[in-house]
Design a protein around this motif. Structure first.
Motif, PDB file in Angstrom:
ATOM      1  N   GLU A  10      60.111   8.780 -23.342  1.00  0.00           N
ATOM      2  CA  GLU A  10      61.461   8.664 -23.148  1.00  0.00           C
ATOM      3  C   GLU A  10      62.106   7.354 -23.446  1.00  0.00           C
ATOM      4  O   GLU A  10      61.710   6.343 -23.324  1.00  0.00           O
ATOM      5  N   LYS A  11      63.178   7.498 -24.415  1.00  0.00           N
ATOM      6  CA  LYS A  11      64.074   6.023 -24.595  1.00  0.00           C
ATOM      7  C   LYS A  11      65.383   6.307 -24.400  1.00  0.00           C
ATOM      8  O   LYS A  11      65.963   7.229 -25.116  1.00  0.00           O
ATOM      9  N   THR A  12      65.802   5.538 -23.497  1.00  0.00           N
ATOM     10  CA  THR A  12      67.322   5.603 -23.107  1.00  0.00           C
ATOM     11  C   THR A  12      68.039   4.327 -23.578  1.00  0.00           C
ATOM     12  O   THR A  12      67.555   3.459 -23.299  1.00  0.00           O
ATOM     13  N   TYR A  13      69.107   4.240 -24.461  1.00  0.00           N
ATOM     14  CA  TYR A  13      69.939   3.097 -24.684  1.00  0.00           C
ATOM     15  C   TYR A  13      71.213   3.087 -23.913  1.00  0.00           C
ATOM     16  O   TYR A  13      71.716   4.122 -23.587  1.00  0.00           O
ATOM     17  N   LEU A  14      71.500   1.754 -23.473  1.00  0.00           N
ATOM     18  CA  LEU A  14      73.092   1.633 -23.087  1.00  0.00           C
ATOM     19  C   LEU A  14      73.866   0.951 -24.152  1.00  0.00           C
ATOM     20  O   LEU A  14      73.457  -0.042 -24.538  1.00  0.00           O
ATOM     21  N   ALA A  15      74.984   1.767 -24.294  1.00  0.00           N
ATOM     22  CA  ALA A  15      75.912   1.564 -25.239  1.00  0.00           C
ATOM     23  C   ALA A  15      76.929   1.195 -24.489  1.00  0.00           C
ATOM     24  O   ALA A  15      78.012   2.121 -24.127  1.00  0.00           O
ATOM     25  N   GLY A  16      77.265   0.160 -24.061  1.00  0.00           N
ATOM     26  CA  GLY A  16      78.386  -0.173 -23.063  1.00  0.00           C
ATOM     27  C   GLY A  16      78.037   0.603 -21.616  1.00  0.00           C
ATOM     28  O   GLY A  16      77.065   0.135 -21.161  1.00  0.00           O
ATOM     29  N   ASP A  17      78.656   1.360 -21.238  1.00  0.00           N
ATOM     30  CA  ASP A  17      78.650   2.086 -19.944  1.00  0.00           C
ATOM     31  C   ASP A  17      77.926   3.411 -20.295  1.00  0.00           C
ATOM     32  O   ASP A  17      77.449   4.184 -19.378  1.00  0.00           O
ATOM     33  N   ILE A  18      77.910   3.665 -21.280  1.00  0.00           N
ATOM     34  CA  ILE A  18      77.456   5.071 -21.664  1.00  0.00           C
ATOM     35  C   ILE A  18      75.744   5.034 -21.941  1.00  0.00           C
ATOM     36  O   ILE A  18      75.313   4.344 -22.976  1.00  0.00           O
ATOM     37  N   LYS A  19      75.085   5.947 -21.494  1.00  0.00           N
ATOM     38  CA  LYS A  19      73.707   6.260 -21.754  1.00  0.00           C
ATOM     39  C   LYS A  19      73.371   7.097 -22.840  1.00  0.00           C
ATOM     40  O   LYS A  19      73.859   8.220 -22.888  1.00  0.00           O
ATOM     41  N   VAL A  20      72.697   6.803 -23.848  1.00  0.00           N
ATOM     42  CA  VAL A  20      72.299   7.452 -24.999  1.00  0.00           C
ATOM     43  C   VAL A  20      70.748   7.815 -24.992  1.00  0.00           C
ATOM     44  O   VAL A  20      69.963   7.045 -24.791  1.00  0.00           O
ATOM     45  N   LYS A  21      70.428   9.035 -24.660  1.00  0.00           N
ATOM     46  CA  LYS A  21      69.097   9.508 -24.400  1.00  0.00           C
ATOM     47  C   LYS A  21      68.528   9.801 -25.921  1.00  0.00           C
ATOM     48  O   LYS A  21      68.623  10.869 -26.489  1.00  0.00           O
ATOM     49  N   ALA A  22      68.115   8.846 -26.568  1.00  0.00           N
ATOM     50  CA  ALA A  22      67.381   8.801 -27.952  1.00  0.00           C
ATOM     51  C   ALA A  22      66.357   9.619 -28.147  1.00  0.00           C
ATOM     52  O   ALA A  22      66.123  10.437 -29.169  1.00  0.00           O
ATOM     53  N   ILE A  23      65.342   9.583 -27.281  1.00  0.00           N
ATOM     54  CA  ILE A  23      63.863  10.278 -27.090  1.00  0.00           C
ATOM     55  C   ILE A  23      63.863  10.775 -25.769  1.00  0.00           C
ATOM     56  O   ILE A  23      64.125  10.020 -24.706  1.00  0.00           O
ATOM     57  N   GLN A  24      63.450  12.092 -25.614  1.00  0.00           N
ATOM     58  CA  GLN A  24      63.605  12.892 -24.412  1.00  0.00           C
ATOM     59  C   GLN A  24      62.305  13.756 -24.124  1.00  0.00           C
ATOM     60  O   GLN A  24      62.190  14.754 -24.812  1.00  0.00           O
ATOM     61  N   GLY A  25      61.527  13.182 -23.130  1.00  0.00           N
ATOM     62  CA  GLY A  25      60.210  14.090 -22.929  1.00  0.00           C
ATOM     63  C   GLY A  25      59.517  14.310 -24.082  1.00  0.00           C
ATOM     64  O   GLY A  25      58.803  15.793 -24.243  1.00  0.00           O
ATOM     65  N   VAL A  26      59.054  13.494 -25.077  1.00  0.00           N
ATOM     66  CA  VAL A  26      58.179  13.847 -26.199  1.00  0.00           C
ATOM     67  C   VAL A  26      56.866  13.787 -25.861  1.00  0.00           C
ATOM     68  O   VAL A  26      56.224  12.884 -25.205  1.00  0.00           O
ATOM     69  N   ASN A  27      55.896  14.613 -26.308  1.00  0.00           N
ATOM     70  CA  ASN A  27      54.472  14.794 -26.272  1.00  0.00           C
ATOM     71  C   ASN A  27      53.823  14.962 -27.598  1.00  0.00           C
ATOM     72  O   ASN A  27      54.404  15.855 -28.070  1.00  0.00           O
ATOM     73  N   PHE A  28      52.966  14.010 -28.152  1.00  0.00           N
ATOM     74  CA  PHE A  28      52.194  14.682 -29.186  1.00  0.00           C
ATOM     75  C   PHE A  28      50.845  13.747 -29.198  1.00  0.00           C
ATOM     76  O   PHE A  28      50.873  12.641 -28.445  1.00  0.00           O
TER      77      PHE A  28
END
Ligand code: ADP
Ligand code: MG
Length: 223
Positions: A10-28
């Motif tokens: 998982e990768k979540t960015y914080l842009a100000g107060d907003i969470k951007v879920k850039a990568i979610q539950g990835v398996n490989f």
């Protein structure tokens, strides 16, 4: 043993107060000497994923093993050393140093990072420039060669330190389709010759033709 294993990444960015879920539950998993493409539209998370694999940016959660290393345990300095030892990078805009010749651009990592002696360095650079098809361009400066030739030089630079993994984030985005396919073909030849794993991203589904494994990303998830 796989070269790369990602579990519930998982990768979540914080842009100000907003969470951007850039990568979610990835398996490989990716095996050594693979030729892999991550495909998806702009904003689907390709750069975020490649940056995590390249130890440039840590995951928010999950597991990411690269070449036997648990990347989530590396601090910044350890990550830099790990990259220098194992990973080569190729970028969309080539990122050659304009004041250095083609030869010096490829020599740079051997001189500045690995500190090889001169003759060993120069032999290695000549070998790589020849391998990528620009053996006669060494004395030119980046602004004197074409986009396709620049990307060949960038591939040589990524391989010169004997990296076992090369990450190429949209390496063909600034090339016409014919040149793009030649560069992907070149990377595959280099994989065949040196056993290096190549992972490239593209937003252009027509460019993935040569990839042996294709992962499709959409909104941060693998399809
Ligand atoms: P791609 O490379 O496929 O175009 P990215 O990995 O660059 O996609 O971006 C995935 C998502 O994460 C997008 O919504 C993007 O806006 C967001 N994002 C990327 N980097 C950052 C950042 N540093 N801060 C906030 N949001 C980001
Ligand atoms: Mg990107």
């Amino acid at each position: 043993m796989p070269l790369i294993t990602a579990r519930q990444l998982e990768k979540t960015y914080l842009a100000g107060d907003i969470k951007v879920k850039a990568i979610q539950g990835v398996n490989f998993t990716i095996e050594p000497a693979s030729f892999v493409s991550f495909v998806g539209p702009s904003g689907s998370g390709k750069s975020t994923l490649l940056n995590m694999i390249g130890c440039l940016d840590p995951p928010s959660s999950g597991d990411l093993q690269v070449a036997g290393q648990d990347t989530t345990r590396l601090n910044r300095k350890q990550a830099a050393l790990f990259r220098g030892e194992h990973i080569g990078f190729v970028f969309q805009d080539f990122n050659l140093i304009p004041v250095l010749t083609v030869f010096e651009n490829v020599e740079y990592p051997l001189q500045m990072v690995l500190n090889w002696p001169k003759e060993k360095r120069q032999n290695r650079v000549r070998e790589l420039l020849k391998a990528v098809g620009v053996g006669d361009q060494g004395d030119k400066y980046p602004n004197q060669i074409s986009g396709g030739q620049k990307q060949r030089v960038a591939v040589a630079r990524a391989l010169v330190t004997n990296a076992r993994l090369v990450l190429a984030d949209e390496p063909t985005a600034n090339l016409d389709r014919k040149t793009a396919n030649r560069i992907i073909g070149l990377m595959k030849e280099m994989r065949d010759e040196f056993g290096t794993t190549f992972i490239f991203s593209t937003h252009d589904p027509k460019v993935v033709g040569n990839a042996e494994t294709i992962f499709t990303l959409e909104d941060g998830k693998l399809l």
